[in-house]
Write a protein that holds these residues in place. Structure first.
Motif, PDB file in Angstrom:
ATOM      1  N   VAL A  94      52.832  53.425  54.275  1.00  0.00           N
ATOM      2  CA  VAL A  94      52.005  53.068  52.952  1.00  0.00           C
ATOM      3  C   VAL A  94      53.174  51.809  52.317  1.00  0.00           C
ATOM      4  O   VAL A  94      52.603  50.917  51.807  1.00  0.00           O
ATOM      5  CB  VAL A  94      51.983  53.931  51.879  1.00  0.00           C
ATOM      6  N   THR A  95      54.230  51.823  52.746  1.00  0.00           N
ATOM      7  CA  THR A  95      55.381  50.863  52.455  1.00  0.00           C
ATOM      8  C   THR A  95      55.203  49.467  52.975  1.00  0.00           C
ATOM      9  O   THR A  95      55.184  48.536  52.286  1.00  0.00           O
ATOM     10  CB  THR A  95      56.996  51.422  52.627  1.00  0.00           C
ATOM     11  N   GLU A  96      55.015  49.521  54.217  1.00  0.00           N
ATOM     12  CA  GLU A  96      54.541  48.279  54.979  1.00  0.00           C
ATOM     13  C   GLU A  96      53.276  47.896  54.417  1.00  0.00           C
ATOM     14  O   GLU A  96      53.078  46.653  54.172  1.00  0.00           O
ATOM     15  CB  GLU A  96      54.171  48.723  56.419  1.00  0.00           C
ATOM     16  N   LEU A  97      52.322  48.694  54.235  1.00  0.00           N
ATOM     17  CA  LEU A  97      50.999  48.301  53.603  1.00  0.00           C
ATOM     18  C   LEU A  97      51.257  47.461  52.232  1.00  0.00           C
ATOM     19  O   LEU A  97      50.565  46.394  51.971  1.00  0.00           O
ATOM     20  CB  LEU A  97      49.896  49.443  53.467  1.00  0.00           C
ATOM     21  N   LYS A  98      52.184  48.139  51.358  1.00  0.00           N
ATOM     22  CA  LYS A  98      52.414  47.770  50.252  1.00  0.00           C
ATOM     23  C   LYS A  98      53.057  46.207  50.155  1.00  0.00           C
ATOM     24  O   LYS A  98      52.768  45.273  49.492  1.00  0.00           O
ATOM     25  CB  LYS A  98      53.239  48.532  49.550  1.00  0.00           C
ATOM     26  N   ASN A  99      54.005  46.204  51.178  1.00  0.00           N
ATOM     27  CA  ASN A  99      54.996  45.031  50.993  1.00  0.00           C
ATOM     28  C   ASN A  99      54.615  43.792  51.937  1.00  0.00           C
ATOM     29  O   ASN A  99      54.956  42.822  51.709  1.00  0.00           O
ATOM     30  CB  ASN A  99      56.428  45.464  51.466  1.00  0.00           C
ATOM     31  N   LYS A 100      53.871  44.132  52.921  1.00  0.00           N
ATOM     32  CA  LYS A 100      53.303  43.041  53.889  1.00  0.00           C
ATOM     33  C   LYS A 100      51.729  42.284  53.744  1.00  0.00           C
ATOM     34  O   LYS A 100      51.424  41.702  54.331  1.00  0.00           O
ATOM     35  CB  LYS A 100      53.260  43.799  55.251  1.00  0.00           C
ATOM     36  N   CYS A 101      51.395  43.199  52.603  1.00  0.00           N
ATOM     37  CA  CYS A 101      49.968  42.517  52.405  1.00  0.00           C
ATOM     38  C   CYS A 101      49.876  42.197  50.836  1.00  0.00           C
ATOM     39  O   CYS A 101      50.635  42.207  50.246  1.00  0.00           O
ATOM     40  CB  CYS A 101      49.022  43.605  52.312  1.00  0.00           C
ATOM     41  N   THR A 102      48.606  41.344  50.679  1.00  0.00           N
ATOM     42  CA  THR A 102      48.403  40.795  49.589  1.00  0.00           C
ATOM     43  C   THR A 102      47.249  41.795  48.853  1.00  0.00           C
ATOM     44  O   THR A 102      46.336  42.058  49.367  1.00  0.00           O
ATOM     45  CB  THR A 102      47.741  39.251  49.545  1.00  0.00           C
ATOM     46  N   TRP A 103      47.608  42.158  47.606  1.00  0.00           N
ATOM     47  CA  TRP A 103      46.531  43.114  46.847  1.00  0.00           C
ATOM     48  C   TRP A 103      46.179  42.160  45.860  1.00  0.00           C
ATOM     49  O   TRP A 103      46.588  41.792  44.832  1.00  0.00           O
ATOM     50  CB  TRP A 103      47.455  44.255  46.282  1.00  0.00           C
ATOM     51  N   THR A 104      44.788  42.451  45.832  1.00  0.00           N
ATOM     52  CA  THR A 104      43.827  41.717  44.764  1.00  0.00           C
ATOM     53  C   THR A 104      42.741  42.527  44.003  1.00  0.00           C
ATOM     54  O   THR A 104      41.959  43.345  44.758  1.00  0.00           O
ATOM     55  CB  THR A 104      43.170  40.645  45.459  1.00  0.00           C
ATOM     56  N   TYR A 105      42.619  42.524  42.729  1.00  0.00           N
ATOM     57  CA  TYR A 105      41.670  43.310  42.089  1.00  0.00           C
ATOM     58  C   TYR A 105      40.408  42.557  42.445  1.00  0.00           C
ATOM     59  O   TYR A 105      40.197  41.366  42.637  1.00  0.00           O
ATOM     60  CB  TYR A 105      41.837  42.942  40.650  1.00  0.00           C
ATOM     61  N   TYR A 106      39.431  43.665  42.874  1.00  0.00           N
ATOM     62  CA  TYR A 106      38.151  43.178  43.590  1.00  0.00           C
ATOM     63  C   TYR A 106      36.930  44.158  43.387  1.00  0.00           C
ATOM     64  O   TYR A 106      37.389  45.477  43.169  1.00  0.00           O
ATOM     65  CB  TYR A 106      38.749  43.288  45.162  1.00  0.00           C
ATOM     66  N   ILE A 107      35.971  43.652  43.521  1.00  0.00           N
ATOM     67  CA  ILE A 107      34.896  44.599  42.998  1.00  0.00           C
ATOM     68  C   ILE A 107      33.843  44.238  44.415  1.00  0.00           C
ATOM     69  O   ILE A 107      33.464  43.381  44.892  1.00  0.00           O
ATOM     70  CB  ILE A 107      34.011  44.104  41.971  1.00  0.00           C
ATOM     71  N   PHE A 108      33.546  45.366  45.027  1.00  0.00           N
ATOM     72  CA  PHE A 108      32.847  45.679  46.176  1.00  0.00           C
ATOM     73  C   PHE A 108      31.790  46.446  46.099  1.00  0.00           C
ATOM     74  O   PHE A 108      32.006  47.639  45.784  1.00  0.00           O
ATOM     75  CB  PHE A 108      33.955  45.932  47.542  1.00  0.00           C
ATOM     76  N   ALA A 122      46.411  49.725  41.106  1.00  0.00           N
ATOM     77  CA  ALA A 122      45.276  49.442  39.993  1.00  0.00           C
ATOM     78  C   ALA A 122      45.133  48.139  39.637  1.00  0.00           C
ATOM     79  O   ALA A 122      45.903  47.261  40.765  1.00  0.00           O
ATOM     80  CB  ALA A 122      45.843  50.155  38.691  1.00  0.00           C
ATOM     81  N   ASN A 123      44.725  47.476  38.873  1.00  0.00           N
ATOM     82  CA  ASN A 123      44.469  46.104  38.478  1.00  0.00           C
ATOM     83  C   ASN A 123      45.705  45.514  37.872  1.00  0.00           C
ATOM     84  O   ASN A 123      45.768  45.547  36.631  1.00  0.00           O
ATOM     85  CB  ASN A 123      43.279  45.909  37.532  1.00  0.00           C
ATOM     86  N   GLY A 124      46.764  45.216  38.540  1.00  0.00           N
ATOM     87  CA  GLY A 124      47.955  44.717  38.070  1.00  0.00           C
ATOM     88  C   GLY A 124      49.115  45.217  38.306  1.00  0.00           C
ATOM     89  O   GLY A 124      50.126  44.699  38.048  1.00  0.00           O
ATOM     90  N   TYR A 125      49.137  46.377  39.171  1.00  0.00           N
ATOM     91  CA  TYR A 125      50.394  47.091  39.266  1.00  0.00           C
ATOM     92  C   TYR A 125      50.481  47.864  40.693  1.00  0.00           C
ATOM     93  O   TYR A 125      49.288  48.220  40.904  1.00  0.00           O
ATOM     94  CB  TYR A 125      50.910  47.927  38.446  1.00  0.00           C
ATOM     95  N   LEU A 126      51.454  48.106  41.309  1.00  0.00           N
ATOM     96  CA  LEU A 126      51.631  48.737  42.673  1.00  0.00           C
ATOM     97  C   LEU A 126      52.810  49.433  42.720  1.00  0.00           C
ATOM     98  O   LEU A 126      53.827  48.820  42.443  1.00  0.00           O
ATOM     99  CB  LEU A 126      51.405  47.637  43.710  1.00  0.00           C
ATOM    100  N   PHE A 127      52.612  50.653  43.105  1.00  0.00           N
ATOM    101  CA  PHE A 127      53.944  51.386  43.111  1.00  0.00           C
ATOM    102  C   PHE A 127      54.075  52.598  44.254  1.00  0.00           C
ATOM    103  O   PHE A 127      53.027  52.904  44.838  1.00  0.00           O
ATOM    104  CB  PHE A 127      54.221  52.207  41.984  1.00  0.00           C
ATOM    105  N   ILE A 128      54.965  52.987  44.666  1.00  0.00           N
ATOM    106  CA  ILE A 128      55.274  54.081  45.714  1.00  0.00           C
ATOM    107  C   ILE A 128      56.181  55.244  45.038  1.00  0.00           C
ATOM    108  O   ILE A 128      56.898  54.961  44.565  1.00  0.00           O
ATOM    109  CB  ILE A 128      55.902  53.494  46.975  1.00  0.00           C
ATOM    110  N   GLY A 129      55.673  56.529  45.338  1.00  0.00           N
ATOM    111  CA  GLY A 129      56.649  57.669  44.919  1.00  0.00           C
ATOM    112  C   GLY A 129      56.428  58.047  43.310  1.00  0.00           C
ATOM    113  O   GLY A 129      57.355  58.803  43.193  1.00  0.00           O
ATOM    114  N   GLU A 130      55.872  57.424  42.560  1.00  0.00           N
ATOM    115  CA  GLU A 130      55.624  57.778  41.262  1.00  0.00           C
ATOM    116  C   GLU A 130      54.351  58.226  41.035  1.00  0.00           C
ATOM    117  O   GLU A 130      53.038  58.014  41.581  1.00  0.00           O
ATOM    118  CB  GLU A 130      55.854  56.468  40.466  1.00  0.00           C
ATOM    119  N   GLY A 131      54.214  59.283  39.842  1.00  0.00           N
ATOM    120  CA  GLY A 131      52.937  59.551  39.514  1.00  0.00           C
ATOM    121  C   GLY A 131      52.758  61.054  39.724  1.00  0.00           C
ATOM    122  O   GLY A 131      53.229  61.964  39.207  1.00  0.00           O
ATOM    123  N   LEU A 132      51.778  61.608  40.810  1.00  0.00           N
ATOM    124  CA  LEU A 132      51.266  62.648  41.052  1.00  0.00           C
ATOM    125  C   LEU A 132      51.930  63.924  41.717  1.00  0.00           C
ATOM    126  O   LEU A 132      53.107  63.360  42.384  1.00  0.00           O
ATOM    127  CB  LEU A 132      49.932  62.687  41.510  1.00  0.00           C
TER     128      LEU A 132
END
Length: 248
Positions: free
Chosen positions: A160-174, A225-235
């Protein structure tokens, strides 16, 4: 005197008409991406690409571990609708095109506590029957393996760290569902819907989504979410979240 009163009434009516017209225009002016009134949109409508108005989507990258914004053209994003998506990641990891228990990218799928293989109603400490530490692919605790077979498993923290760091994340409606488009180095994109989480029978995490991953010390989550991305925080491990599998 009567003429003066009539003039005042006319001016008052004209003022009301103009104000109503302005308010109507404000209500009708909505963001084409989120559907909100422009005044309520986080980006004032600027994250939607429109040829006539030359507006472009806002996306964020995390090569530096934070949010580095750049403009992209939303029309260039094409969501892959296959079960296996090769994003061209350095590790060669293949990600699933949709969540466990779903049949298409925009469907939420089932909610699972960390180390559990069955859905339930409440999701709390009192009804937790999973395992806090288990090996990737363990059919007793890895719901992806249990549901989809030995070729699939829950991702690791490294994946998941690789997915976070190596990809572009865009708010999107599908297909009318809010989420994020995750675009890999090869230009292909998968869609992650914003699904929230379940705890004590209620949904939480407004406008956010989570992916459970196997960490060194147990549960690790990728949150988006729409505007931020994190690993290891939260639930914690007992909350019910959707599962996005990776292929071995």
């Amino acid at each position: 005197m009567e003429l003066r009163n009539k003039m005042k009434q006319l001016i008052c009516m004209l003022t009301i008409f103009v104000c109503c017209n302005i308010n109507a225009q404000r209500v009708l002016k909505k963001c084409k991406t989120c559907g909100k009134d422009i005044s309520m949109c986080q980006y004032n409508g600027l994250h939607e690409f429109n040829k006539k108005e030359n507006k472009k989507a806002m996306s964020w990258q995390t090569k530096d571990g934070g949010k580095t914004w750049k403009k992209i053209i939303a029309e260039n994003i094409k969501i892959e609708t296959t079960r296996e998506v090769n994003l061209g990641l350095p590790s060669g990891t293949i990600w699933a095109g949709w969540n466990i228990d779903a049949n298409s990218p925009e469907q939420f799928g089932g909610y699972y506590a960390y180390g559990e293989i069955l859905t339930k109603q409440k999701y709390s400490n009192s009804d937790y029957v999973g395992k806090k530490q288990f090996a990737q692919g363990d059919i007793k605790y890895d719901v992806a393996t249990y549901k989809w077979g030995s070729q699939w498993c829950i991702p690791t923290e490294k994946q998941v760290t690789e997915l976070k760091n190596k990809c572009t994340w865009t708010y999107y409606i599908f297909n009318k569902v809010s989420g994020v488009a995750v675009t890999g180095p090869n230009g292909k994109s998968l869609f992650l819907p914003i699904t929230e989480y379940i705890y004590e029978g209620s949904k939480g995490g407004n406008k956010c989504g989570y992916i459970n991953a196997i960490g060194v010390e147990g549960v690790c989550q990728l949150g988006y979410a729409n505007g931020y991305l994190f690993i290891g925080e939260g639930l914690d491990y007992v909350s019910g979240v959707n599962v996005r599998a990776v292929k071995k």
